[in-house]
Design an enzyme around this catalytic site. Sequence first.
Site, mmCIF file in Angstrom:
data_model
loop_
_atom_site.group_PDB
_atom_site.id
_atom_site.type_symbol
_atom_site.label_atom_id
_atom_site.label_comp_id
_atom_site.label_asym_id
_atom_site.label_seq_id
_atom_site.Cartn_x
_atom_site.Cartn_y
_atom_site.Cartn_z
ATOM 1 N N LYS A 206 0.836 -1.076 0.000
ATOM 2 C CA LYS A 206 0.043 -0.167 -0.131
ATOM 3 C C LYS A 206 1.008 1.194 0.016
ATOM 4 C CE LYS A 206 -4.071 2.022 2.541
ATOM 5 N NZ LYS A 206 -4.747 1.920 3.334
ATOM 6 N N ARG A 216 -11.133 9.381 1.329
ATOM 7 C CA ARG A 216 -11.012 9.760 2.691
ATOM 8 C C ARG A 216 -12.387 10.805 2.797
ATOM 9 N NH1 ARG A 216 -4.643 10.660 2.272
ATOM 10 N NH2 ARG A 216 -3.952 8.484 3.008
ATOM 11 N N LYS A 229 1.027 9.772 6.078
ATOM 12 C CA LYS A 229 1.183 8.465 6.370
ATOM 13 C C LYS A 229 2.679 7.730 5.838
ATOM 14 C CE LYS A 229 -3.784 7.912 6.701
ATOM 15 N NZ LYS A 229 -5.283 6.885 6.527
ATOM 16 N N LYS A 260 -2.038 -1.846 -3.842
ATOM 17 C CA LYS A 260 -2.980 -0.348 -3.929
ATOM 18 C C LYS A 260 -2.008 0.873 -3.872
ATOM 19 C CE LYS A 260 -6.414 1.790 -0.821
ATOM 20 N NZ LYS A 260 -7.434 1.641 0.364
ATOM 21 N N SER A 286 -9.998 5.012 -5.138
ATOM 22 C CA SER A 286 -11.171 6.150 -5.491
ATOM 23 C C SER A 286 -10.625 7.423 -6.422
ATOM 24 C CB SER A 286 -11.676 6.912 -4.236
ATOM 25 O OG SER A 286 -10.470 7.556 -3.417
ATOM 26 N N TYR A 325 -15.049 0.535 -7.900
ATOM 27 C CA TYR A 325 -16.019 1.053 -7.641
ATOM 28 C C TYR A 325 -16.928 1.007 -9.101
ATOM 29 C CZ TYR A 325 -13.675 2.788 -3.903
ATOM 30 O OH TYR A 325 -12.649 2.831 -2.560
#
Length: 337
Positions: A206, A216, A229, A260, A286, A325
Site C-alpha cells: 500500500k 477519505r 502516512k 494499492k 477512488s 467501484y
Amino acid sequence: MQDKTHLVDDITGHRRMRRNRKADWTRRLVQENRLTVDDLIWPVFVVPGSGIIEPIPAMPGVNRMSVDKLVEATKEAADLGIPAIATFPNIEMELRDETGSNSLEANNLINQATIAIKKAVPNIGVITDVALDPFTSHGHDGILRQGEIINDETVDQVARAAVMQADAGSDIISPSEMMDGRIGAIRRALDAAGHQNVGIMSYATKFASAFYGPYREAISTGGLLKGDKNTYYIDPANGTEAIRDAALDVEEGADMLMVKPGLPYLDICWRMKEAFGLPTFAYQVSGEYTQIKAAAMNGWIDGERAMLETLLSFKRAGCDGVLTYFAVEVAEILAKR
C-alpha cells in the site's frame, strides 16, 4: 504463377502480425486476457441509520448506504454474479477517539453490516478491513501517541478486531494499516478463536499515494488527518521494498495479496504474481475511479471503454481480480454480452 512477394514480406521474414487481427473471430480466438464478472470485488461504504442512500460528491455514482440499503444493493450485486464485496464504515464522529476503540465493539457498524449481509445474501463473500482510520479522531490507520504511530499496540488491536469481524461472519480479513507483523498476529488470533477458515487478503503493498483523496471524503477522515502516512505506507519510488514487504506477508500466512493503488503500480502487480504465485489483486482506488468518471462526464474520453480497458490491464499484469467501484456497472455490461 506470378510471384506476389512484397518488400514487406522480405523485411518481416513472411511474418505478419496483422493476420491474427484481420477479423473479429480471429481476434477473439487469440485474445490472451478476458475480464469477467468473477474478477470483480465491489467496495462499499456503510453509514449509521436506515433508509439512507447518500451520494458522495467526489465519487460520482458511488453512495454511502445504511445497512438496510446496503443489503438490498448486495442482493443486486450477487444476482449479477459479483463474488464479493468489501465494506468500509463511516461512523459517527462522537464514536471516534485517539485509539479507535470502536473497532473493538462487537456490534459496531462494520460488524452490523456483515451480520445483516451474511443473513440476507449468504452466497456473496464479505471482505472487511481492520485498519483504524475509520475509527480514529486523527484519521491515521493506527494508534497515535506523541506524533508517532505505535506499531505493536496497533497490531494487538487490529488482531482483536479481526476476531470480532470473523465472529460477525466476515469471510476474509483484509488489513490495510501496513503495520509490521500484523498478518502473522491476525492469523494466530483467528486460529486461536477457531476461525481457521477465515482468509487474509493482505494489503501487501500500500503506497503513500495521491490517489486516496475521494475515499477519505467517503469515510470522513480527510479533514481529520494530522500529518501524513509516510512512516507506514510505502514510498511510491520503491518497488523492491514493496516486494520485500509482500514477502514478509507471505511468510506470515497471507492467503491473498493486494496492490494499492492499481494503475500506477501495474509493475508491482506483475512482480508480486511472478515472485509468489499467490492470488493477487489490485485496488482501483477512488482517485483512479474519479479521474475516469470526471473525464467521461466532461466528454473528454469514452468512459465505458476507458473503464473496461483499465480493468483489463490489471488482468494483463497478472491480477486474479480487482477491487473497483465500477464493479456493478461492469457486471451489468458483461451480462448483456
